[in-house]
Structure formats: C-alpha cells, structure tokens
Design a protein around this motif. Structure first.
Motif, PDB file in Angstrom:
ATOM      1  N   VAL A 274       0.834  -1.201   0.000  1.00  0.00           N
ATOM      2  CA  VAL A 274       0.000   0.000   0.000  1.00  0.00           C
ATOM      3  C   VAL A 274       0.870   1.252   0.000  1.00  0.00           C
ATOM      4  O   VAL A 274       0.589   2.229  -0.717  1.00  0.00           O
ATOM      5  CB  VAL A 274      -0.941   0.002   1.223  1.00  0.00           C
ATOM      6  CG1 VAL A 274      -1.670   1.339   1.341  1.00  0.00           C
ATOM      7  CG2 VAL A 274      -1.942  -1.131   1.111  1.00  0.00           C
ATOM      8  N   ALA A 275       1.932   1.240   0.767  1.00  0.00           N
ATOM      9  CA  ALA A 275       2.811   2.410   0.843  1.00  0.00           C
ATOM     10  C   ALA A 275       3.396   2.760  -0.517  1.00  0.00           C
ATOM     11  O   ALA A 275       3.551   3.946  -0.843  1.00  0.00           O
ATOM     12  CB  ALA A 275       3.932   2.155   1.850  1.00  0.00           C
ATOM     13  N   GLU A 276       3.708   1.757  -1.322  1.00  0.00           N
ATOM     14  CA  GLU A 276       4.260   2.038  -2.645  1.00  0.00           C
ATOM     15  C   GLU A 276       3.221   2.652  -3.575  1.00  0.00           C
ATOM     16  O   GLU A 276       3.534   3.529  -4.383  1.00  0.00           O
ATOM     17  CB  GLU A 276       4.850   0.771  -3.258  1.00  0.00           C
ATOM     18  CG  GLU A 276       6.121   0.310  -2.593  1.00  0.00           C
ATOM     19  CD  GLU A 276       7.157   1.414  -2.472  1.00  0.00           C
ATOM     20  OE1 GLU A 276       7.342   2.181  -3.445  1.00  0.00           O
ATOM     21  OE2 GLU A 276       7.769   1.540  -1.397  1.00  0.00           O
ATOM     22  N   VAL A 277       1.986   2.186  -3.471  1.00  0.00           N
ATOM     23  CA  VAL A 277       0.919   2.798  -4.277  1.00  0.00           C
ATOM     24  C   VAL A 277       0.717   4.252  -3.858  1.00  0.00           C
ATOM     25  O   VAL A 277       0.612   5.150  -4.707  1.00  0.00           O
ATOM     26  CB  VAL A 277      -0.393   1.998  -4.128  1.00  0.00           C
ATOM     27  CG1 VAL A 277      -1.514   2.669  -4.918  1.00  0.00           C
ATOM     28  CG2 VAL A 277      -0.205   0.562  -4.598  1.00  0.00           C
ATOM     29  N   GLU A 278       0.682   4.477  -2.564  1.00  0.00           N
ATOM     30  CA  GLU A 278       0.508   5.858  -2.069  1.00  0.00           C
ATOM     31  C   GLU A 278       1.701   6.724  -2.475  1.00  0.00           C
ATOM     32  O   GLU A 278       1.548   7.900  -2.814  1.00  0.00           O
ATOM     33  CB  GLU A 278       0.340   5.850  -0.553  1.00  0.00           C
ATOM     34  CG  GLU A 278      -0.930   5.174  -0.065  1.00  0.00           C
ATOM     35  CD  GLU A 278      -2.192   5.975  -0.377  1.00  0.00           C
ATOM     36  OE1 GLU A 278      -2.090   7.090  -0.918  1.00  0.00           O
ATOM     37  OE2 GLU A 278      -3.286   5.462  -0.070  1.00  0.00           O
ATOM     38  N   GLY A 279       2.904   6.133  -2.445  1.00  0.00           N
ATOM     39  CA  GLY A 279       4.080   6.894  -2.853  1.00  0.00           C
ATOM     40  C   GLY A 279       4.026   7.283  -4.315  1.00  0.00           C
ATOM     41  O   GLY A 279       4.375   8.418  -4.687  1.00  0.00           O
ATOM     42  N   ALA A 280       3.583   6.360  -5.169  1.00  0.00           N
ATOM     43  CA  ALA A 280       3.459   6.670  -6.593  1.00  0.00           C
ATOM     44  C   ALA A 280       2.408   7.747  -6.818  1.00  0.00           C
ATOM     45  O   ALA A 280       2.610   8.680  -7.611  1.00  0.00           O
ATOM     46  CB  ALA A 280       3.093   5.404  -7.362  1.00  0.00           C
ATOM     47  N   ALA A 281       1.292   7.654  -6.101  1.00  0.00           N
ATOM     48  CA  ALA A 281       0.257   8.686  -6.219  1.00  0.00           C
ATOM     49  C   ALA A 281       0.779  10.038  -5.749  1.00  0.00           C
ATOM     50  O   ALA A 281       0.486  11.083  -6.362  1.00  0.00           O
ATOM     51  CB  ALA A 281      -0.968   8.272  -5.413  1.00  0.00           C
ATOM     52  N   GLY A 282       1.570  10.016  -4.680  1.00  0.00           N
ATOM     53  CA  GLY A 282       2.140  11.264  -4.184  1.00  0.00           C
ATOM     54  C   GLY A 282       3.076  11.916  -5.179  1.00  0.00           C
ATOM     55  O   GLY A 282       3.089  13.146  -5.328  1.00  0.00           O
ATOM     56  N   ARG A 283       3.857  11.103  -5.890  1.00  0.00           N
ATOM     57  CA  ARG A 283       4.766  11.664  -6.890  1.00  0.00           C
ATOM     58  C   ARG A 283       3.996  12.265  -8.063  1.00  0.00           C
ATOM     59  O   ARG A 283       4.392  13.302  -8.605  1.00  0.00           O
ATOM     60  CB  ARG A 283       5.744  10.594  -7.372  1.00  0.00           C
ATOM     61  CG  ARG A 283       6.688  10.126  -6.266  1.00  0.00           C
ATOM     62  CD  ARG A 283       7.890   9.365  -6.788  1.00  0.00           C
ATOM     63  NE  ARG A 283       7.564   8.153  -7.513  1.00  0.00           N
ATOM     64  CZ  ARG A 283       7.282   6.987  -6.931  1.00  0.00           C
ATOM     65  NH1 ARG A 283       7.263   6.894  -5.604  1.00  0.00           N
ATOM     66  NH2 ARG A 283       7.038   5.910  -7.662  1.00  0.00           N
ATOM     67  N   LEU A 284       2.883  11.623  -8.421  1.00  0.00           N
ATOM     68  CA  LEU A 284       2.048  12.207  -9.477  1.00  0.00           C
ATOM     69  C   LEU A 284       1.395  13.505  -9.001  1.00  0.00           C
ATOM     70  O   LEU A 284       1.279  14.467  -9.765  1.00  0.00           O
ATOM     71  CB  LEU A 284       0.984  11.201  -9.922  1.00  0.00           C
ATOM     72  CG  LEU A 284       1.493   9.956 -10.665  1.00  0.00           C
ATOM     73  CD1 LEU A 284       0.327   9.054 -11.035  1.00  0.00           C
ATOM     74  CD2 LEU A 284       2.275  10.337 -11.914  1.00  0.00           C
TER      75      LEU A 284
END
Length: 459
Positions: A274-284
């Motif tokens: 989940v943290a990686e998905v949230e991290g990718a969303a944060g970068r976008l």
C-alpha cells in the motif's frame, strides 16, 4: 562485448546508427541463456541457436543495406508457449496433455516474424495457465533470476523469468486474471495487459489478452507498435487506431488519478505494498495530478464465482483425459478442478454470471470515481513467495484470492500495466498497477513512463 541488459530502445538506436549488430546482440543473449537456463527453466522450446544466429545475420544485412523490416528488426524476443507458432508443440504446461502442433502462426508470432524480430523460443507456463507461479507438471519449477528461491509469478512464468534474466529485452505473455502483471510485480518488470482486442489472438477467450513484458514502458510501447491492430483471425480484435506509441513523455499536470488500495474481498494488501501505491500517487500529485481515492466495489462471492467457473472450464479439460494422463497433471490442479466435478448446469451458469456482474460493478465504480485518466492500485496483495509454492495463498480455499486487484480489468477489457517501484528489506520487488480508461493503452504507458522516471532508486 554487447551488454545483454540493454533495452530494446537502445538496441534499435544502435542498429540504426550502425554502432550495434544484431549478430553480436543475439550471440551475447544466447550466452546468457546458456549460463542461466538450467537454473531458471524459462523455455518450453528453445529454438536452435544456429537458426537464431542466421536470423540475426539476415537482419544485420538488411540494416547494412538500409532496408530493415522495421525498427525492431534483429531484436530478440520470446513468446509464451500458448501463443501458437507453426510446427512448435503447445503443451499448455501440463504433463497430462498431448501437445498440439499448430500448422500456422498466431497473429502475434506472425507479426514478430514480419517485423524481423529474432524469436529465441517459447516460454513455459504452469498447468493450463491456472497458477500464479512457475510450478508445472511438465516443465518443473521456473525460478526468479533475482533469487532462485523466489517465485516468478505466473502464468507467464517463463516470459517473466526470461525478461528479468537477461534473455533479451522483449517478451510476450498472456493474461486472463493477472498472468502478465503478477510476474511484473514479483520480478520488477514493466508489463502491459492491453485493451481487450488490441493485440489479436489466435484463440480469443473471455478476459484473455496477450501483451508485452519488458524492463521499461518504452520497450513495451515499441512492441505494441508491432503487435497492435486488427486481424481477421480474431473476431474480437479492435479496429485500427492510429497511436503514436513512441509519444510517451507527459509531465503529469492535470492528470486525474484515482487510488484504490482497499480491495474489500480476497486478501487485503500488505502495508508495504500500500505504501508504494501511495508513494506513486504522491509523486504524481507533486507533478500536478489531481488525486482522489476510491473504496471497495466488489465482494467475495463474485471472486468465488469467477474461480468456480474457471474450475468448471478446467474440469472439462481434465475429465477428457484418460486416467493415466490425469495422474500426470499437477496434484494441486487436479484437486482444484475436482471442486467442479459435481456442479449442476445451473451452478455453472450462476458462476458464469459473476463475470458480467464484476464488469458491471467495475464500470459503475469507474464512473462514480469521476472517469479518471488512470487508477493506481496494488498489483497483488503481497510480494514474491517461495518458488515451489503453486499459489501465494494455496490453502483454505484462497487459491485465487490474490487476483482481487488484477482480475476486474480483464472483465472490463481496460488496459492495465505494472511499473516497478521499490524493493522490500529482503530485496523483493514491489510494483504498482496502472489502469487506464477503455482503449487508452497509450495513456497507461505514459503514466508508467512518468513513474519510472520519478521513482526512487531500488535498493
């Protein structure tokens, strides 16, 4: 010495400017296969090395004469064994099956040949493609190049191992519930399950797609440029769509991104996933995207129904085998299909209707999310499991509980890819799934490319 880890884009540029030769590239890739194949076990059929070198030499001559068959002429490629090649046995990964020997190429194989790609062979799959691992009654165990104790994922297990193991830059898998994308996340690859019908199939089936498995979104796009387009062999293939597959650069500004991290059924994802998905969303979001979150919309009974119908379909295949052949089928699969042995016709049809219900609810959820440009989610709930294990959650009836994030997009036919984002403390890859609007394969690849450029260095 030629670096076998070069991308297809780099090889194509080298061929075009004369700094690289297809002969040298294929020779070096074959050396890698010689060194690693005994451990990885990626090939169901490895084509004769001499024949691949002859193909490379013919490509080199075409480049020298300024008449390549296309930008990927001379680049090595592998095809999953269920993608028909004329004269090459198709075993479906199952020791109980009498191999079928096709008389003609599938559209995928034909287009690779017509574009001048050098086919190295057909890659393995587990029994009937119904496992998310590299465990096969016919081929044995296929192992991760990152660590041989880890699974490759499946059912495009050999294609994934070849892609991660340096067997050239381009590989073709198939996917009816996650079979391209699961190896993508567990092997650190870029993959794309295209829109339904985007790449024509010789045997179309509900939810089934063929697609590229590589190390970068750009390489996936290069292979899409060769393979996409209608074909009379596949009555489900999409009409011609003019797509600038090379046009991947976007800045993220104005993108509308939905984030889905709570499945609501199956196995819920690990916190690090989940943290990686949230991290990718944060970068976008940092790049200017508008990010929103969506909650669960599917329920366990629907996944159970999909699983039950697949059991019934495979039971039909299994029941036609003689007893000796049935004994050669992987025991896990034999036990799984037996769950459909006593189903009534009404129960089978009720299970089949779950596909349409998944589709209807998923389309409605997409609309309720505001018709985003892309949706980000986990690919799978967890990371790579032991190579000998047939499924990530093989007990207590949870065999298919890990396809909760991937399966819906096979039903809607929407494009969905994977992008490698991180490594766990054990060094296991974690990927993020990027889902696009119907028919917007290029949009998925663009967001994958953007996330690749902005991702933290794995380590």
């Amino acid at each position: 010495m030629t670096d076998p880890s070069r991308t297809a884009a780099a090889l194509a540029a080298g061929y075009a400017d004369g700094s690289l030769s297809p002969t040298d590239v294929v020779t070096q890739v074959q050396r890698v296969v010689d060194e690693r194949e005994d451990q990885l076990n990626a090939f169901a059929v490895r084509d004769p090395v001499d024949a691949t070198l002859q193909g490379a030499a013919a490509s080199a001559l075409r480049w020298e004469q300024g008449r390549p068959l296309g930008p990927l002429d001379g680049i090595p490629v592998t095809l999953k064994e269920n993608l028909a090649r004329a004269g090459v046995p198709m075993t479906m990964g199952c020791a109980g099956v009498t191999p079928v020997v096709p008389e003609v190429d599938s559209p995928v194989a034909r287009r690779c040949r017509e574009a001048g790609l050098v086919v190295l062979g057909s890659t393995v799959m587990p029994d009937w493609g119904m496992l998310s691992s590299g465990v096969s009654s016919r081929h044995g165990i296929t192992r991760s190049p990152l660590d041989p104790s880890w699974t490759t994922g499946g059912s495009s297990s050999g294609a994934g191992a070849a892609a991660a193991g340096g067997y050239g830059p381009l590989h073709l898998g198939t996917d009816i519930g996650g079979s391209i994308r699961l190896p993508g996340t567990w092997l650190g690859l870029a993959t794309l399950k295209p829109s339904a019908g985007r790449i024509p199939l010789h045997a179309p089936y509900l939810g089934r797609a063929a697609g590229p498995m590589a190390r970068t979104a750009r390489d996936c796009a290069l292979l899409m440029a060769v393979l996409a387009g209608p074909d009379a062999v596949d009555w489900t293939s999409l009409p011609e769509q003019r797509t600038r597959w090379e046009d991947l650069d976007v800045d993220g500004g104005g993108l509308r991104v939905a984030v889905w991290t709570q499945a609501g059924y199956g196995v819920e994802p690990d916190s690090e996933v989940v943290a990686e998905v949230e991290g990718a969303a944060g970068r976008l979001a940092d790049a200017g995207a508008q990010v929103s979150r969506v909650g669960p919309w599917l329920t366990q009974d629907l996944l159970d129904g999909v699983n039950l119908f697949w059991q019934a379909r495979s039971w039909a295949d299994f029941s036609r085998l003689d007893p000796q052949a049935q004994d050669r089928v992987l025991p896990y699969i034999a036990e799984w299909v037996a769950g459909a042995r006593d189903l009534t016709g009404t129960q089978v049809m009720d299970a089949y209707h779950c596909f349409a219900e998944v589709q209807a609810r998923t389309v409605a959820a997409w609309a309720a999310a505001g018709d985003p440009d892309v949706l980000l989610s986990p690919v799978a709930p967890g990371v790579a499991f032991p190579a000998e294990q047939p499924m990530p959650y093989p007990d207590d009836g949870r065999g298919m509980w890990h396809i909760n994030f991937t399966m819906p997009w096979n039903m809607t036919g929407q494009p969905a890819g994977t992008v490698d984002t991180a490594r766990t403390a054990e060094g296991k890859p974690v990927g993020v799934q990027v889902v696009g609007r119907p028919f917007d394969d290029l949009g998925v690849l663009r967001v994958m490319h953007l996330l690749e450029a902005d991702r933290p260095t794995p380590g």
